[in-house]
Design a protein around this motif. Structure first.
Motif, PDB file in Angstrom:
ATOM      1  N   GLY A 253      40.909 -40.531  28.821  1.00  0.00           N
ATOM      2  CA  GLY A 253      40.732 -41.820  28.694  1.00  0.00           C
ATOM      3  C   GLY A 253      41.986 -42.265  27.877  1.00  0.00           C
ATOM      4  O   GLY A 253      42.802 -43.227  28.366  1.00  0.00           O
ATOM      5  N   ASP A 254      42.137 -41.746  26.578  1.00  0.00           N
ATOM      6  CA  ASP A 254      43.424 -42.223  26.047  1.00  0.00           C
ATOM      7  C   ASP A 254      44.683 -42.046  26.502  1.00  0.00           C
ATOM      8  O   ASP A 254      45.463 -43.035  26.461  1.00  0.00           O
ATOM      9  CB  ASP A 254      43.267 -41.622  24.586  1.00  0.00           C
ATOM     10  CG  ASP A 254      42.191 -41.838  23.840  1.00  0.00           C
ATOM     11  OD1 ASP A 254      41.547 -42.910  24.142  1.00  0.00           O
ATOM     12  OD2 ASP A 254      42.082 -41.457  22.712  1.00  0.00           O
ATOM     13  N   GLN A 255      44.881 -40.909  27.278  1.00  0.00           N
ATOM     14  CA  GLN A 255      46.197 -40.624  27.850  1.00  0.00           C
ATOM     15  C   GLN A 255      46.517 -41.607  28.855  1.00  0.00           C
ATOM     16  O   GLN A 255      47.627 -42.059  29.040  1.00  0.00           O
ATOM     17  CB  GLN A 255      45.991 -39.150  28.605  1.00  0.00           C
ATOM     18  CG  GLN A 255      46.072 -38.132  27.684  1.00  0.00           C
ATOM     19  CD  GLN A 255      47.481 -37.672  27.084  1.00  0.00           C
ATOM     20  OE1 GLN A 255      48.349 -37.653  27.941  1.00  0.00           O
ATOM     21  NE2 GLN A 255      47.712 -37.671  25.991  1.00  0.00           N
TER      22      GLN A 255
ATOM     23  N   ALA B  93      47.196 -45.010  27.332  1.00  0.00           N
ATOM     24  CA  ALA B  93      48.515 -44.864  27.007  1.00  0.00           C
ATOM     25  C   ALA B  93      49.573 -45.147  28.025  1.00  0.00           C
ATOM     26  O   ALA B  93      50.272 -45.940  27.987  1.00  0.00           O
ATOM     27  CB  ALA B  93      48.712 -43.731  26.044  1.00  0.00           C
ATOM     28  N   TYR B  94      49.535 -44.294  29.178  1.00  0.00           N
ATOM     29  CA  TYR B  94      50.622 -44.492  30.225  1.00  0.00           C
ATOM     30  C   TYR B  94      50.388 -45.526  30.909  1.00  0.00           C
ATOM     31  O   TYR B  94      51.381 -46.359  31.336  1.00  0.00           O
ATOM     32  CB  TYR B  94      50.401 -43.374  31.279  1.00  0.00           C
ATOM     33  CG  TYR B  94      50.639 -41.808  30.356  1.00  0.00           C
ATOM     34  CD1 TYR B  94      51.835 -41.775  29.912  1.00  0.00           C
ATOM     35  CD2 TYR B  94      49.902 -40.782  30.404  1.00  0.00           C
ATOM     36  CE1 TYR B  94      52.479 -40.569  29.379  1.00  0.00           C
ATOM     37  CE2 TYR B  94      50.164 -39.667  29.714  1.00  0.00           C
ATOM     38  CZ  TYR B  94      51.537 -39.586  29.120  1.00  0.00           C
ATOM     39  OH  TYR B  94      51.722 -38.335  28.507  1.00  0.00           O
TER      40      TYR B  94
ATOM     41  N   ALA C  30      50.044 -52.785  20.773  1.00  0.00           N
ATOM     42  CA  ALA C  30      48.998 -52.154  21.170  1.00  0.00           C
ATOM     43  C   ALA C  30      49.255 -50.883  21.829  1.00  0.00           C
ATOM     44  O   ALA C  30      48.549 -49.879  21.634  1.00  0.00           O
ATOM     45  CB  ALA C  30      48.259 -53.000  22.138  1.00  0.00           C
ATOM     46  N   CYS C  31      50.381 -50.728  22.736  1.00  0.00           N
ATOM     47  CA  CYS C  31      50.829 -49.669  23.458  1.00  0.00           C
ATOM     48  C   CYS C  31      51.138 -48.702  22.532  1.00  0.00           C
ATOM     49  O   CYS C  31      50.851 -47.193  22.553  1.00  0.00           O
ATOM     50  CB  CYS C  31      51.918 -50.146  24.351  1.00  0.00           C
ATOM     51  SG  CYS C  31      52.689 -48.667  25.095  1.00  0.00           S
TER      52      CYS C  31
ATOM     53  N   VAL D 127      49.985 -43.271  19.561  1.00  0.00           N
ATOM     54  CA  VAL D 127      49.483 -42.436  18.501  1.00  0.00           C
ATOM     55  C   VAL D 127      48.039 -41.922  18.578  1.00  0.00           C
ATOM     56  O   VAL D 127      47.750 -40.910  18.390  1.00  0.00           O
ATOM     57  CB  VAL D 127      49.682 -43.302  17.060  1.00  0.00           C
ATOM     58  CG1 VAL D 127      49.164 -42.575  15.867  1.00  0.00           C
ATOM     59  CG2 VAL D 127      51.115 -43.955  16.899  1.00  0.00           C
ATOM     60  N   LEU D 128      46.842 -42.898  19.174  1.00  0.00           N
ATOM     61  CA  LEU D 128      45.874 -42.595  19.464  1.00  0.00           C
ATOM     62  C   LEU D 128      45.706 -41.323  20.324  1.00  0.00           C
ATOM     63  O   LEU D 128      44.911 -40.498  20.169  1.00  0.00           O
ATOM     64  CB  LEU D 128      44.909 -43.560  19.919  1.00  0.00           C
ATOM     65  CG  LEU D 128      44.026 -44.253  19.174  1.00  0.00           C
ATOM     66  CD1 LEU D 128      43.372 -45.369  19.852  1.00  0.00           C
ATOM     67  CD2 LEU D 128      42.983 -43.186  18.655  1.00  0.00           C
TER      68      LEU D 128
END
Lengths: 202, 202
Positions: free
Chosen positions: A117-119, A122-123, A172-173, A178-179
């Protein structure tokens, strides 16, 4: 889903030992919670700034209204921000619950879900910001080789607000980037070559 | 830089034990090598397709030449592809050397360097592709609200070749995304809660 795991070792759950891991885990989780709250806030601000932006100009008796839907890249950015805000909110709740419970994430499917989900977020946010920045550059400077006129000299107030929204999205991006590294840590440390060899399985 | 680590445990180098890790590591390294070769090839193809693209048209006795430098997003994409190709080539050599040596990556600073490099390249290529796609959409469909005319009807051959270059970049970018997950695995599994608690330090 997650377990404290003190002395509990069912299948792929490594044995939880040592206060060092606990301290590191607490710090990482706190950083994660702060970043997720930050992303949620920034994404909402960005979506609000861009979504509510409009400016009316009269050019030779013709009334023209600039709005964010005139440019697909901005619509994409608002949608991406909305998704990022919603996703972050759900994750904030999960983080808060796991912090209150004091549990450590040792559950591989959940760690994979969070990592994926984070990946994706981020993308997604990065591509939305890049597309919006590219559109913004055309609007600000035009593209004389293609006879594309700059429009920001006509709609200065509109463009400024869009710029603020894009800047907020960019922050935010970056937080999302980092997240996604933090969630990669959360997942792949479970594959460390510890006592239990079963934890090395893909 | 990396060590086989059989029975060797200086500081942050976890003990290397079990053939399972060896098998997984070999598979991961093979996938890494293939992906890095693929990225290198795709990035070179993309840069060549975009960089050599040009088309001359005569419109009302005016001779006009379309080239990739007319659009900054394409220049950015060519540069990003060049960087990706060069970076991948260096990494291919490193992978090949470590495979020939049969060594396993247990060196944290090197793992951090690879992880950071892969992350930067993934985000860089993605933003370049997103900006180029946005520019391509404007060129293909125009933006009537802003009186930006589509130009691809005039330079069809030029636009097609650019499209092929961007598609090639997109594939390289997706491979880079997978690679950055692999290098995240390579790094963060070193932080697994194994026998050695020292390996948990940030």
């Amino acid at each position: 889903m997650s377990s404290l795991g003190v002395g509990v070792s069912p299948g792929n759950v490594p044995v939880y030992h040592g206060s060092r891991l606990k301290v590191i885990d607490r710090r990482v989780r706190l950083a994660e919670l702060i970043l997720r709250c930050l992303i949620c806030g920034l994404a909402v601000i960005s979506a609000a700034l861009i979504g509510t932006d409009s400016q009316v100009r009269e050019i030779f008796t013709i009334r023209k209204r600039a709005k964010f839907t005139d440019m697909k890249a901005l619509v994409f950015l608002v949608i991406a921000n909305g998704l990022a805000a919603g996703y972050s909110l759900i994750q904030v709740l999960r983080c808060a619950v796991s912090m209150v419970k004091g549990s450590v994430l040792f559950n591989k499917p959940l760690a994979w879900a969070i990592f994926s989900g984070d990946q994706v977020m981020a993308y997604l946010t990065l591509s939305a910001v890049a597309a919006a920045v590219q559109s913004g550059i055309f609007s600000q400077f035009g593209q004389p080789e293609l006879q594309w006129m700059k429009t920001c000299n006509l709609y200065a107030k509109f463009c400024n607000q869009i710029g603020e929204g894009v800047a907020s999205s960019l922050l935010a991006c970056l937080s999302m980037v980092v997240l996604s590294a933090i969630s990669a840590y959360g997942l792949f440390r479970l594959y460390g070559d510890g006592k239990e060899k079963s934890s090395l399985e893909w």
